[in-house]
Scaffold this active site. Structure first.
Site, PDB file in Angstrom:
ATOM      1  N   GLY A  83       0.833  -1.201   0.000  1.00 31.62           N
ATOM      2  CA  GLY A  83       0.000   0.000   0.000  1.00 31.62           C
ATOM      3  C   GLY A  83       0.863   1.245   0.000  1.00 31.62           C
ATOM      4  O   GLY A  83       2.018   1.202  -0.432  1.00 31.62           O
ATOM      5  N   LYS A 123      -0.800  -0.686   9.896  1.00 31.53           N
ATOM      6  CA  LYS A 123      -0.410  -1.762  10.801  1.00 31.53           C
ATOM      7  C   LYS A 123      -0.019  -1.212  12.169  1.00 31.53           C
ATOM      8  O   LYS A 123      -0.340  -1.799  13.195  1.00 31.53           O
ATOM      9  CB  LYS A 123       0.758  -2.537  10.185  1.00 31.53           C
ATOM     10  CG  LYS A 123       0.808  -3.978  10.597  1.00 31.53           C
ATOM     11  CD  LYS A 123       1.903  -4.726   9.840  1.00 31.53           C
ATOM     12  CE  LYS A 123       1.634  -4.750   8.351  1.00 31.53           C
ATOM     13  NZ  LYS A 123       2.816  -5.212   7.596  1.00 31.53           N
ATOM     14  N   THR A 165      -4.262  -3.020   6.452  1.00 34.30           N
ATOM     15  CA  THR A 165      -5.200  -3.098   5.327  1.00 34.30           C
ATOM     16  C   THR A 165      -4.463  -3.608   4.103  1.00 34.30           C
ATOM     17  O   THR A 165      -3.471  -3.028   3.671  1.00 34.30           O
ATOM     18  CB  THR A 165      -5.815  -1.721   5.004  1.00 34.30           C
ATOM     19  OG1 THR A 165      -4.778  -0.801   4.678  1.00 34.30           O
ATOM     20  CG2 THR A 165      -6.638  -1.206   6.172  1.00 34.30           C
ATOM     21  N   GLU A 204      -8.976  -1.176   0.203  1.00 34.72           N
ATOM     22  CA  GLU A 204      -8.129  -1.628   1.314  1.00 34.72           C
ATOM     23  C   GLU A 204      -8.947  -2.500   2.254  1.00 34.72           C
ATOM     24  O   GLU A 204      -9.934  -2.057   2.820  1.00 34.72           O
ATOM     25  CB  GLU A 204      -7.584  -0.427   2.084  1.00 34.72           C
ATOM     26  CG  GLU A 204      -6.753   0.500   1.208  1.00 34.72           C
ATOM     27  CD  GLU A 204      -5.981   1.510   2.021  1.00 34.72           C
ATOM     28  OE1 GLU A 204      -5.521   1.163   3.131  1.00 34.72           O
ATOM     29  OE2 GLU A 204      -5.857   2.649   1.557  1.00 34.72           O
ATOM     30  N   HIS A 254      -9.092 -11.010  11.600  1.00 34.69           N
ATOM     31  CA  HIS A 254      -8.361 -12.195  12.045  1.00 34.69           C
ATOM     32  C   HIS A 254      -6.909 -11.777  12.250  1.00 34.69           C
ATOM     33  O   HIS A 254      -6.407 -10.927  11.528  1.00 34.69           O
ATOM     34  CB  HIS A 254      -8.435 -13.297  10.975  1.00 34.69           C
ATOM     35  CG  HIS A 254      -7.638 -14.510  11.324  1.00 34.69           C
ATOM     36  ND1 HIS A 254      -8.074 -15.429  12.258  1.00 34.69           N
ATOM     37  CD2 HIS A 254      -6.435 -14.950  10.885  1.00 34.69           C
ATOM     38  CE1 HIS A 254      -7.163 -16.388  12.372  1.00 34.69           C
ATOM     39  NE2 HIS A 254      -6.158 -16.122  11.563  1.00 34.69           N
ATOM     40  N   ARG A 270     -20.675   3.159   5.735  1.00 33.64           N
ATOM     41  CA  ARG A 270     -20.709   4.633   5.816  1.00 33.64           C
ATOM     42  C   ARG A 270     -19.859   5.242   4.701  1.00 33.64           C
ATOM     43  O   ARG A 270     -19.002   4.568   4.131  1.00 33.64           O
ATOM     44  CB  ARG A 270     -20.182   5.103   7.171  1.00 33.64           C
ATOM     45  CG  ARG A 270     -18.717   4.725   7.408  1.00 33.64           C
ATOM     46  CD  ARG A 270     -18.124   5.400   8.640  1.00 33.64           C
ATOM     47  NE  ARG A 270     -16.803   4.880   8.970  1.00 33.64           N
ATOM     48  CZ  ARG A 270     -15.669   5.352   8.465  1.00 33.64           C
ATOM     49  NH1 ARG A 270     -15.690   6.336   7.577  1.00 33.64           N
ATOM     50  NH2 ARG A 270     -14.513   4.822   8.815  1.00 33.64           N
TER      51      ARG A 270
HETATM   52  P1  ADP Z   1       0.494  -1.390   3.337  1.00 33.55           P
HETATM   53  O1  ADP Z   1       0.666   0.100   3.325  1.00 33.55           O
HETATM   54  O2  ADP Z   1       1.570  -2.114   2.568  1.00 33.55           O
HETATM   55  O3  ADP Z   1      -0.885  -1.800   2.896  1.00 33.55           O
HETATM   56  P2  ADP Z   1      -0.345  -2.008   6.065  1.00 33.55           P
HETATM   57  O4  ADP Z   1       0.262  -1.413   7.294  1.00 33.55           O
HETATM   58  O5  ADP Z   1      -1.724  -1.538   5.689  1.00 33.55           O
HETATM   59  O6  ADP Z   1       0.695  -1.811   4.872  1.00 33.55           O
HETATM   60  O7  ADP Z   1      -0.351  -3.602   6.246  1.00 33.55           O
HETATM   61  C1  ADP Z   1      -1.004  -4.394   5.280  1.00 33.55           C
HETATM   62  C2  ADP Z   1      -0.436  -5.798   5.179  1.00 33.55           C
HETATM   63  O8  ADP Z   1      -0.517  -6.451   6.449  1.00 33.55           O
HETATM   64  C3  ADP Z   1      -1.243  -6.658   4.235  1.00 33.55           C
HETATM   65  O9  ADP Z   1      -0.817  -6.485   2.887  1.00 33.55           O
HETATM   66  C4  ADP Z   1      -0.957  -8.070   4.762  1.00 33.55           C
HETATM   67  O10 ADP Z   1       0.204  -8.600   4.154  1.00 33.55           O
HETATM   68  C5  ADP Z   1      -0.687  -7.847   6.254  1.00 33.55           C
HETATM   69  N1  ADP Z   1      -1.796  -8.253   7.152  1.00 33.55           N
HETATM   70  C6  ADP Z   1      -1.600  -8.979   8.291  1.00 33.55           C
HETATM   71  N2  ADP Z   1      -2.758  -9.187   8.931  1.00 33.55           N
HETATM   72  C7  ADP Z   1      -3.733  -8.586   8.201  1.00 33.55           C
HETATM   73  C8  ADP Z   1      -5.156  -8.472   8.366  1.00 33.55           C
HETATM   74  N3  ADP Z   1      -5.780  -9.012   9.428  1.00 33.55           N
HETATM   75  N4  ADP Z   1      -5.847  -7.798   7.411  1.00 33.55           N
HETATM   76  C9  ADP Z   1      -5.217  -7.258   6.354  1.00 33.55           C
HETATM   77  N5  ADP Z   1      -3.874  -7.318   6.147  1.00 33.55           N
HETATM   78  C10 ADP Z   1      -3.122  -7.984   7.058  1.00 33.55           C
HETATM   79 MG    MG Z   2      -2.652  -0.938   3.758  1.00 33.70          MG
END
Ligand code: ADP
Ligand code: MG
Length: 156
Positions: free
Chosen positions: A17, A23, A29, A81, A86, A106
């Protein structure tokens, strides 16, 4: 029963992303590539949706998804996203993510503070968690879409 354009099935490989630190907020996401976003039905508004998701044909979990304007492309393109309800032991970049969008929660909103944003997402998760317990929503958890090897069946 369903809003226009729903249910919507989509699948694609999880990409990096924009590093907005989801995270770090405890709400990672998973992002879809542009091609998947471009296949969204026109009538689906931006905002937050709920539905089901799985990774690489694994167990199907509840999810919330934000469909929004992508800041990386100066808000000219949408992004999708997905936060899966889980806790995964590892990241799953490069894996096949399948989603079935069932309901709208929403519209997109601008938040005054990070705390407001986090509170809103937690509220979205509660709405999704409850809505998906209804039998007409639960039936989609069993859909062949989540486990078929036939790529033709992946997007309907
Ligand atoms: P990015 O900016 O790369 O999307 P994020 O901080 O949004 O980084 O983290 C997303 C990544 O986290 C996902 O691509 C996936 O590999 C991992 N991930 C681990 N647990 C989950 C979850 N419960 N839902 C979605 N993504 C998750
Ligand atoms: Mg993300």
């Amino acid at each position: 029963m369903f809003s226009k354009g729903l249910p919507h099935f989509a699948s694609g490989v999880v990409i990096k992303g924009f590093g907005r630190g989801s995270k770090q907020l405890g709400i990672p996401t998973a992002n879809f590539p542009e091609s998947v976003v471009d296949s969204l039905p026109q009538e689906l508004n931006t905002g937050v949706y709920y539905g089901w998701a799985n990774v690489d044909g694994g167990p199907v979990y509840k999810m919330v998804m934000s469909i929004g304007w992508n800041p990386y492309y100066k808000n000219t393109k949408k992004s999708m996203e997905t936060h899966i309800l889980h806790t995964f032991p590892d990241d799953f970049y490069g894996s096949l993510l399948r989603v079935c969008l069932l309901g709208y929660i929403r519209p997109e909103r601008d938040f005054q503070s990070l705390d407001d944003l986090i509170a809103a997402i937690k509220a979205d998760i509660v709405v999704a968690d409850e809505a998906l317990e209804k039998s007409e929503m639960l039936q989609y958890k069993q859909d062949d879409f989540f486990h078929t090897n036939n790529v033709e069946d992946l997007c309907r």
